[in-house]
Scaffold this active site. Structure first.
Site, PDB file in Angstrom:
ATOM      1  N   CYS A  12      14.514   6.736   0.399  1.00  0.00           N
ATOM      2  CA  CYS A  12      13.197   6.159   0.114  1.00  0.00           C
ATOM      3  C   CYS A  12      12.287   7.231  -0.472  1.00  0.00           C
ATOM      4  CB  CYS A  12      12.590   5.582   1.386  1.00  0.00           C
ATOM      5  SG  CYS A  12      10.949   4.884   1.121  1.00  0.00           S
ATOM      6  N   CYS A  18       3.822   5.157   1.969  1.00  0.00           N
ATOM      7  CA  CYS A  18       3.356   3.772   2.078  1.00  0.00           C
ATOM      8  C   CYS A  18       3.111   3.349   3.528  1.00  0.00           C
ATOM      9  CB  CYS A  18       4.318   2.814   1.383  1.00  0.00           C
ATOM     10  SG  CYS A  18       5.682   2.211   2.380  1.00  0.00           S
ATOM     11  N   CYS A  21       7.547   1.335   6.646  1.00  0.00           N
ATOM     12  CA  CYS A  21       8.706   1.493   7.537  1.00  0.00           C
ATOM     13  C   CYS A  21       8.414   2.593   8.549  1.00  0.00           C
ATOM     14  CB  CYS A  21       9.960   1.824   6.728  1.00  0.00           C
ATOM     15  SG  CYS A  21      10.465   0.509   5.609  1.00  0.00           S
ATOM     16  N   GLN A 219      11.328 -17.546   6.378  1.00  0.00           N
ATOM     17  CA  GLN A 219      11.656 -16.288   7.036  1.00  0.00           C
ATOM     18  C   GLN A 219      12.118 -15.235   6.034  1.00  0.00           C
ATOM     19  OE1 GLN A 219      11.114 -15.264  10.012  1.00  0.00           O
ATOM     20  NE2 GLN A 219      11.043 -16.976  11.415  1.00  0.00           N
ATOM     21  N   TYR A 248       3.932 -25.104  16.042  1.00  0.00           N
ATOM     22  CA  TYR A 248       3.748 -24.096  14.995  1.00  0.00           C
ATOM     23  C   TYR A 248       4.967 -24.160  14.053  1.00  0.00           C
ATOM     24  CZ  TYR A 248       0.502 -22.198  18.534  1.00  0.00           C
ATOM     25  OH  TYR A 248      -0.495 -22.040  19.473  1.00  0.00           O
ATOM     26  N   ASP A 317       7.004 -21.221  18.103  1.00  0.00           N
ATOM     27  CA  ASP A 317       7.167 -19.997  17.304  1.00  0.00           C
ATOM     28  C   ASP A 317       5.809 -19.662  16.709  1.00  0.00           C
ATOM     29  OD1 ASP A 317       8.037 -17.882  15.813  1.00  0.00           O
ATOM     30  OD2 ASP A 317       9.263 -19.033  14.432  1.00  0.00           O
ATOM     31  N   CYS A 344       7.270 -13.047  17.416  1.00  0.00           N
ATOM     32  CA  CYS A 344       7.351 -11.870  16.556  1.00  0.00           C
ATOM     33  C   CYS A 344       6.516 -10.736  17.136  1.00  0.00           C
ATOM     34  CB  CYS A 344       6.903 -12.203  15.132  1.00  0.00           C
ATOM     35  SG  CYS A 344       5.245 -12.891  15.033  1.00  0.00           S
TER      36      CYS A 344
END
Length: 386
Positions: A12, A18, A21, A219, A248, A317, A344
């Site tokens: 990377c 950025c 990650c 997704q 949801y 969800d 999540c």
């Protein structure tokens, strides 16, 4: 810093710039252990946490790639991602988690913008033509959508531009121009024009087809999503006689997947565009035992509970903020035998589970799934029973 024998900078070139990650300085096994420990800390007091499900190949998994366009001080046109918590564009040619074909298309568009002497948007002056490019690819179908987000409907040299883009990438199946003329951090505007193809793509998930438009929620990591949804169905142990609620519900991915195993499914979602897509997806898959409603999940559940209606299983969800207080109170009042909670964000999930366990439910299973390798995020599926 090294990753599986390679320097991070080799994988990377924007590492450390950025901020997307956050865990890329760890090898993948260590990332999984880090995420497992996070879930155990938050949910381990309720139930044994099963070992996290990782990816065989934790690279280039994102089927949706968005690039902002801008210029450097010297006037060079660049594209890339915004640095975390800023609107500074980090020039990006390739990304270790983005779909490689999508990255190539964005590079071609960057070249064509220069070649056709088109301008890019400047947030300070609010002038310029191209703001963002969004590319979505169906990993199963291979269909590709390119969305050109412009500040004005006027597209100079449009036909020649499209001709060159399609010559470079004949695998593109549709191109859409989205017009965003507002001073906003939102990528997409309200108005759209289809420049080529149908204006949407289709992809397959868990044996079902889904239509994806520029604004559809779908997704990001379809490989792990199949594992996630199959787990959710397995946790519910449906026998075909149950009434199921998909709260949801988005574009109906969970509800449609579950419908093959239940007597009836009801989906609720506040976003009316998503509900329209969900109804279309049900028709595409010839499913007639599912209904969708464009309503707030909490208010919808409240109405069901007040009317004395029952549900055997509720799948929920919610967004990262978790379930609303209104939704949780209505859920307890509705009193389903099972709740399958997909999250999540295990922090907000832990908060919601505390409420549910204080109101008659017990946590039976918890399975983390690594949906976003190299980032700090982790997805979890939890089963609660009365």
């Amino acid at each position: 810093m090294y990753y599986s024998g390679k320097k991070i900078d080799d994988l990377c070139p924007t590492a450390g710039k950025c901020g997307g990650c956050q865990l890329q300085n760890m090898d993948y096994d260590r990332q999984l252990k880090f995420k497992q420990a996070k879930v155990v800390k938050l949910l381990g007091k309720y139930v044994h946490v099963s070992p996290i499900i990782g990816m065989d190949n934790p690279y280039h998994y994102r089927n949706k790639v968005s690039a902002a366009f801008g210029t450097t001080r010297s006037g060079m046109i660049i594209s890339g991602v915004y640095q975390s918590n800023t609107h500074t564009i980090v020039k990006t040619d390739r990304c270790m988690i983005e779909d490689e074909i999508s990255d190539e298309i964005i590079l071609s568009i960057r070249y064509l913008i220069r070649s056709f002497k088109l301008t890019v948007y400047n947030e300070h002056t609010q002038k310029g033509f191209l703001r963002h490019v969004l590319v979505r690819r169906g990993f199963k179908t291979g269909e590709i959508m390119v969305v050109l987000v412009t500040s004005t409907p006027l597209f100079p040299s449009k036909n020649r531009f499209l001709e060159e883009l399609l010559k470079a990438h004949p695998n593109i199946t549709t191109v859409v121009q989205n017009i965003n003329n507002k001073f906003t951090s939102m990528v997409l505007g309200d108005s759209e024009k289809i420049l080529y193809g149908s204006g949407y793509i289709e992809d397959e998930l868990c044996g079902c087809k889904f239509r994806i438009s520029s604004k559809s929620f779908y997704q990001i990591n379809p490989v792990q999503t199949e594992k996630l949804y199959n787990l959710a169905v397995d946790f519910a142990e449906l026998n075909g006689s149950e009434t199921v609620i998909d709260a949801y519900c988005g574009v109906g991915t969970i509800g449609i997947t579950v419908s093959k195993h239940a007597a009836a499914v009801v989906g609720t979602e506040l976003n009316s565009d998503a509900v329209r897509d969900a109804k279309t997806n049900a028709k595409i898959n010839k499913i007639d035992n599912i209904r969708f409603y464009a309503e707030d999940a909490g208010e919808f559940m409240e109405k069901l509970a007040e009317n004395g209606e029952k549900a055997d299983v509720v799948f929920t969800d919610p967004p990262r903020a978790g379930c609303s207080g209104k939704f949780l109170k209505a859920l307890v009042k509705l009193s389903p035998k099972k709740i399958v909670y997909i999250s999540c964000d295990p922090e907000t999930q832990a908060r919601d589970i505390r409420f549910l366990t204080e109101n008659g439910y017990k946590v039976k299973k918890c399975q983390p799934v690594d949906m976003f390798p190299h980032t700090k995020h982790v997805e979890t599926v939890v089963l609660l029973t009365k």
